[in-house]
Design an enzyme around this catalytic site. Structure first.
Site, PDB file in Angstrom:
ATOM      1  N   GLY A  10      27.145  31.001  17.641  1.00  0.00           N
ATOM      2  CA  GLY A  10      27.222  30.765  19.091  1.00  0.00           C
ATOM      3  C   GLY A  10      25.889  31.039  19.765  1.00  0.00           C
ATOM      4  N   ASP A 127      28.322  40.096  21.543  1.00  0.00           N
ATOM      5  CA  ASP A 127      29.411  41.017  21.183  1.00  0.00           C
ATOM      6  C   ASP A 127      28.915  42.402  20.752  1.00  0.00           C
ATOM      7  OD1 ASP A 127      30.922  38.728  21.533  1.00  0.00           O
ATOM      8  OD2 ASP A 127      31.050  38.289  19.389  1.00  0.00           O
ATOM      9  N   HIS A 276      32.620  31.658  28.748  1.00  0.00           N
ATOM     10  CA  HIS A 276      31.234  31.374  28.344  1.00  0.00           C
ATOM     11  C   HIS A 276      30.199  31.675  29.420  1.00  0.00           C
ATOM     12  CE1 HIS A 276      33.611  29.316  25.294  1.00  0.00           C
ATOM     13  NE2 HIS A 276      32.549  29.436  24.523  1.00  0.00           N
ATOM     14  N   ARG A 279      27.785  34.069  28.325  1.00  0.00           N
ATOM     15  CA  ARG A 279      26.820  33.676  27.295  1.00  0.00           C
ATOM     16  C   ARG A 279      25.702  32.792  27.817  1.00  0.00           C
ATOM     17  NH1 ARG A 279      30.189  31.660  22.169  1.00  0.00           N
ATOM     18  NH2 ARG A 279      28.978  29.771  22.438  1.00  0.00           N
TER      19      ARG A 279
HETATM   20  O1  F6P Z   1      30.491  35.713  19.278  1.00  0.00           O
HETATM   21  C1  F6P Z   1      30.190  35.338  20.577  1.00  0.00           C
HETATM   22  C2  F6P Z   1      31.396  34.743  21.241  1.00  0.00           C
HETATM   23  O2  F6P Z   1      31.065  34.382  22.562  1.00  0.00           O
HETATM   24  C3  F6P Z   1      32.637  35.618  21.224  1.00  0.00           C
HETATM   25  O3  F6P Z   1      32.594  36.643  22.166  1.00  0.00           O
HETATM   26  C4  F6P Z   1      33.724  34.583  21.424  1.00  0.00           C
HETATM   27  O4  F6P Z   1      34.972  34.982  20.901  1.00  0.00           O
HETATM   28  C5  F6P Z   1      33.203  33.415  20.655  1.00  0.00           C
HETATM   29  O5  F6P Z   1      31.805  33.566  20.567  1.00  0.00           O
HETATM   30  C6  F6P Z   1      33.533  32.091  21.256  1.00  0.00           C
HETATM   31  O6  F6P Z   1      33.054  31.105  20.412  1.00  0.00           O
HETATM   32  P1  F6P Z   1      33.076  29.564  20.768  1.00  0.00           P
HETATM   33  O7  F6P Z   1      32.055  29.322  21.821  1.00  0.00           O
HETATM   34  O8  F6P Z   1      32.744  28.912  19.479  1.00  0.00           O
HETATM   35  O9  F6P Z   1      34.449  29.253  21.238  1.00  0.00           O
END
Ligand code: F6P
Length: 344
Positions: A10, A127, A276, A279
């Site tokens: 990710g 995380d 997201h 992120r």
């Molecule tokens: O590992 C980072 C993360 O954002 C986690 O907190 C979350 O569960 C996962 O990735 C989500 O992944 P994706 O964007 O593939 O759904």
């Protein structure tokens, strides 16, 4: 040396800052950094891009990754190991810097152990669950975003006498929930590491009401279980599917918890899923500095041929540690959860 740099798994704030730091350090020492696109896929399928000074400028504040990312695992494709071996035989690159999370470190460890790939790992994830390092870059930004959301939710929760359940990411570790919960003054925090019964949270909320506090903020980690005082508990997932590599898609506990709390307390309860947003976007100054330190340390580890290692933060130092030690998931420090309960 031609040094391949890749980002896998990710995305996460600070990836571009690591690419910039590793690339600039390598250029400065007379080496040639090369971008491998979409994680290990770029190595296997010869998808490269040049990382000259021009390409490496302006990256510090940029979210995402200029190299794109994927969870491509050479060991899960029949032709994967042969393609990586062919890339090494052709001398596409002399070494690789792999920036990724737990799954990427596992792949990196095996590529080094089984195929002899000269590789150095850099621990990335919001995380903060990678074993062997005190801190991953990206975590500080995610906590910052979640804390700001909790702050904002306070005023609206207070105005309407509502309970707000805030679901945060973190997979099977409660680092984001506990850290943002402490920083934002949450009234309850649920994490994957410990089952806390709904009845206990409901009682905390009722006690707050009795003290004249007609609103509450409950932070729940996406990997937490819905638990009850009779000892039963269950994982709740809105989307029961897995990704292409079998990893569970998490999320959904917030809505289920809100429903239970409303039924148990009679107070209007709403849920906010941050998802997201945690992120994306620009990294905090703390993450930019950590990412820069990791990038330079990874370049130095490559130049010193410390392969099969991951650069890790230990106290205030960045040191290369054997990838063999990077196994499993680093759960949240439960002393932090204990600290948080002082204020519930
Ligand atoms: O590992 C980072 C993360 O954002 C986690 O907190 C979350 O569960 C996962 O990735 C989500 O992944 P994706 O964007 O593939 O759904």
């Amino acid at each position: 040396m031609r040094v391949g740099i890749l980002t896998a798994g990710g995305d996460c704030p600070g990836l571009n800052a690591v690419i910039r730091a590793a690339g600039r350090k390598l250029l400065r020492e007379g080496h040639e950094p090369v971008g491998l696109l979409r994680g290990y896929r770029g190595l296997a399928h010869q998808e490269h891009r040049s990382l000259d000074h021009e390409a490496l400028s302006g990256l510090l504040p940029m979210g995402g990754t200029i190299l794109s990312t994927s969870s491509y695992d050479p060991f899960r494709h029949d032709d994967g190991p042969a393609l990586v071996r062919a890339a090494m035989e052709r001398c596409d690159v002399d070494a690789v810097i792999a920036i990724g999370g737990e799954h990427t470190m596992e792949i990196t460890r095996e590529l080094h152990a089984q195929l002899g790939l000269p590789v150095v790992g850099v621990p990335k994830t919001i995380d903060n669950d990678i074993v062997g390092t005190d801190r991953t870059f990206g975590f500080d930004t995610a906590v910052h975003v979640a804390t700001e959301a909790i702050d904002r939710l306070h005023s609206t929760a207070q105005s309407h006498d509502r309970v707000m359940v805030v679901e945060v990411m973190g997979r099977n570790a409660g680092w984001i929930a506990v850290t943002a919960g402490i920083a934002g003054g949450a009234d309850g925090i649920l994490v994957p590491e410990v089952d806390i019964p709904v009845e206990q949270i409901a009682s905390t909320i009722r006690q707050r009401h009795d003290r004249g506090k007609d609103f509450s903020i409950i932070v729940v980690s996406e990997g937490a279980r819905l638990a009850f005082e009779d000892g039963s508990s269950k994982k709740v997932r809105a989307n029961e599917t897995t990704d292409e590599y079998g990893y569970e898609r998490l999320g959904g506990i917030g809505a289920a918890l809100a429903q239970e709390l409303e039924a148990a307390t009679g107070y209007e309860t709403r849920v906010v899923v941050l998802g997201h947003i945690q992120r994306g976007g620009t990294p905090t100054a703390t993450d930019r500095v950590l990412a820069t330190r990791y990038g330079v340390a990874a370049a130095e580890a490559v130049m010193a041929e410390h392969y099969g290692t991951m650069v890790a933060l230990r106290g205030s130092e960045i040191v290369p540690i054997p990838l063999a030690e990077v196994v499993g998931v680093k759960g949240v420090d439960l002393r932090l959860l204990e600290l948080a309960t002082t204020f519930f």
